[in-house]
Design a protein around this motif. Structure first.
Motif, short mmCIF file in Angstrom:
data_model
loop_
_atom_site.label_atom_id
_atom_site.label_comp_id
_atom_site.label_asym_id
_atom_site.label_seq_id
_atom_site.Cartn_x
_atom_site.Cartn_y
_atom_site.Cartn_z
N PHE A 87 -8.82 -1.98 -0.13
CA PHE A 87 -8.24 -3.08 0.64
C PHE A 87 -9.12 -4.33 0.55
O PHE A 87 -8.61 -5.45 0.42
CB PHE A 87 -8.06 -2.67 2.10
CG PHE A 87 -6.75 -1.99 2.40
CD1 PHE A 87 -5.65 -2.74 2.79
CD2 PHE A 87 -6.61 -0.62 2.28
CE1 PHE A 87 -4.44 -2.13 3.07
CE2 PHE A 87 -5.40 0.01 2.56
CZ PHE A 87 -4.31 -0.74 2.95
N ILE A 122 -1.92 -1.58 -3.77
CA ILE A 122 -3.06 -0.72 -3.43
C ILE A 122 -2.54 0.71 -3.38
O ILE A 122 -1.54 1.00 -2.72
CB ILE A 122 -3.66 -1.09 -2.06
CG1 ILE A 122 -4.10 -2.56 -2.06
CG2 ILE A 122 -4.84 -0.17 -1.73
CD1 ILE A 122 -4.53 -3.06 -0.68
N PHE A 153 0.85 -1.19 0.00
CA PHE A 153 0.00 0.00 0.00
C PHE A 153 0.89 1.24 0.00
O PHE A 153 1.83 1.35 0.78
CB PHE A 153 -0.90 0.06 1.23
CG PHE A 153 -1.52 1.42 1.44
CD1 PHE A 153 -2.63 1.80 0.68
CD2 PHE A 153 -0.97 2.34 2.32
CE1 PHE A 153 -3.18 3.07 0.82
CE2 PHE A 153 -1.50 3.61 2.46
CZ PHE A 153 -2.62 3.97 1.71
#
Length: 350
Positions: free
Chosen positions: A268, A236, A207
């Motif tokens: 997510f 992400i 992420f």
């Protein structure tokens, strides 16, 4: 001469090669692709095949039951009653590890999105760890990534993870994205070195809210590491600084982009669902062979009707096994003894 490869990376490279090689052996039916990963034949007469199932678009197919598979030996259907065929929990033979690598640079920690990122990350791990051992690491601008929690499948670790992640403060507010990804793959290597099962599969989830700023590791080096790893890699992203193209360079297995804080949890969740489907698409089919000697070909035929569809999809694969010394007394629930050190897919030279 190439540098020596760590044993865990060698194992995963062997598994990756095994998957690629077996694709040419598997017979692809209309709609389903079955890819053999490993076959074991153990006395008294146990045969087990570990494989994954995907649809015609390459999407993982999970949740199939033993009744959806037919087993043939040398072209002859093996009786369900005689073979006692069953699907074993893949965890008895395979270890699935997922590492969540979270950008905790200044642009994340000092923003209004920090709490939502933490909450989404913790929800993600609680869902994925039902079938995976999950670790969380954070990165900022420093050279090394920071361990939030080690690989575990214990739900009891949730509170500790929440406190550690929520309280994280970067010592260097820059973004060492490239270096973090390379290190994350190394942490997966180290974690899977300790896994008890012979078959080991890893997933890295990254992420970030931006591109690399620290320039500690070049983009080419990072992309090479992602390309060469046998692990699944998902990305992400958050915010306007990132594009789908930026994410796709990293997330070779899938991406999700949240344009603003309101889409963080959804991003997510989408990757979590993808990993859950991927994990559940691996099957360990075990049965008692009627053979008592000689080498044989086992064919597994699968049938599946997708949700909301009427047309049945089918597919099959073939594998070989040696029944030398087979006899009565088979228990299909016996743990298979997969040996990844043998087979055409593994080089004998390190």
């Amino acid at each position: 001469m190439l540098p020596a490869m760590p044993s865990s990376r060698l194992l995963h490279s062997a598994l990756s090669l095994s998957i690629a090689a077996s694709a040419t052996l598997g017979l692809t039916g209309c709609g389903l692709a079955l890819t053999q990963i490993q076959t074991a034949a153990d006395k008294p007469s146990n045969v087990a095949v570990y494989f994954k199932v995907e649809d015609g678009k390459g999407e993982p197919v999970g949740g199939m039951t033993a009744e959806q598979f037919e087993i043939y030996e040398d072209g002859e259907l093996v009786s369900v009653l005689e073979s006692q065929q069953t699907i074993l929990n893949p965890e008895v033979a395979a270890s699935h590890y997922t590492l969540l690598l979270i950008d905790m640079s200044g642009s994340v920690v000092d923003s209004d999105d920090a709490t939502k990122v933490t909450e989404a990350a913790l929800l993600f791990t609680s869902e994925v760890e039902s079938n995976n051992k999950v670790a969380i690491y954070a990165f900022d601008g420093e050279e090394k990534i920071h361990k939030i929690s080690d690989f575990t499948g214990s739900e009891g670790a949730a509170e500790a993870r929440a406190n550690s992640l929520a309280g994280f403060q970067p010592k260097d507010k820059s973004t060492n994205l490239n270096g973090a990804i390379v290190q994350g793959l190394e942490v997966l290597d180290e974690g899977l070195e300790k896994a008890k099962n012979p078959l080991r599969l890893g997933t890295l989830v990254v992420f970030t809210d931006g591109t690399d700023r620290a320039s500690r590791v070049s983009e080419d080096e990072m992309l090479s590491a992602v390309k060469d790893t046998p692990y699944e890699v998902f990305a992400i992203g958050l915010g306007a600084e990132l594009s789908e193209g930026d994410l796709q360079k990293i997330g070779k297995s899938g991406t999700a982009l949240a344009k603003d804080s309101g889409e963080i949890q959804t991003a997510f969740e989408s990757i979590g669902e993808r990993i859950e489907k991927l994990t559940r698409s691996y099957y360990l089919l075990s049965y008692c062979s009627p053979a008592r000697a000689g080498e044989h070909t086992v064919t597994i035929k699968a049938k599946h009707t997708p949700e909301g569809k009427k047309k049945e999809e089918v597919g099959d694969l073939e594998s070989e096994f040696d029944a030398e010394g087979f006899d009565k007394g088979c228990d299909p629930n016996q743990k298979p003894k997969f040996d990844i050190t043998k087979g055409d897919s593994l080089s004998t030279e390190e």
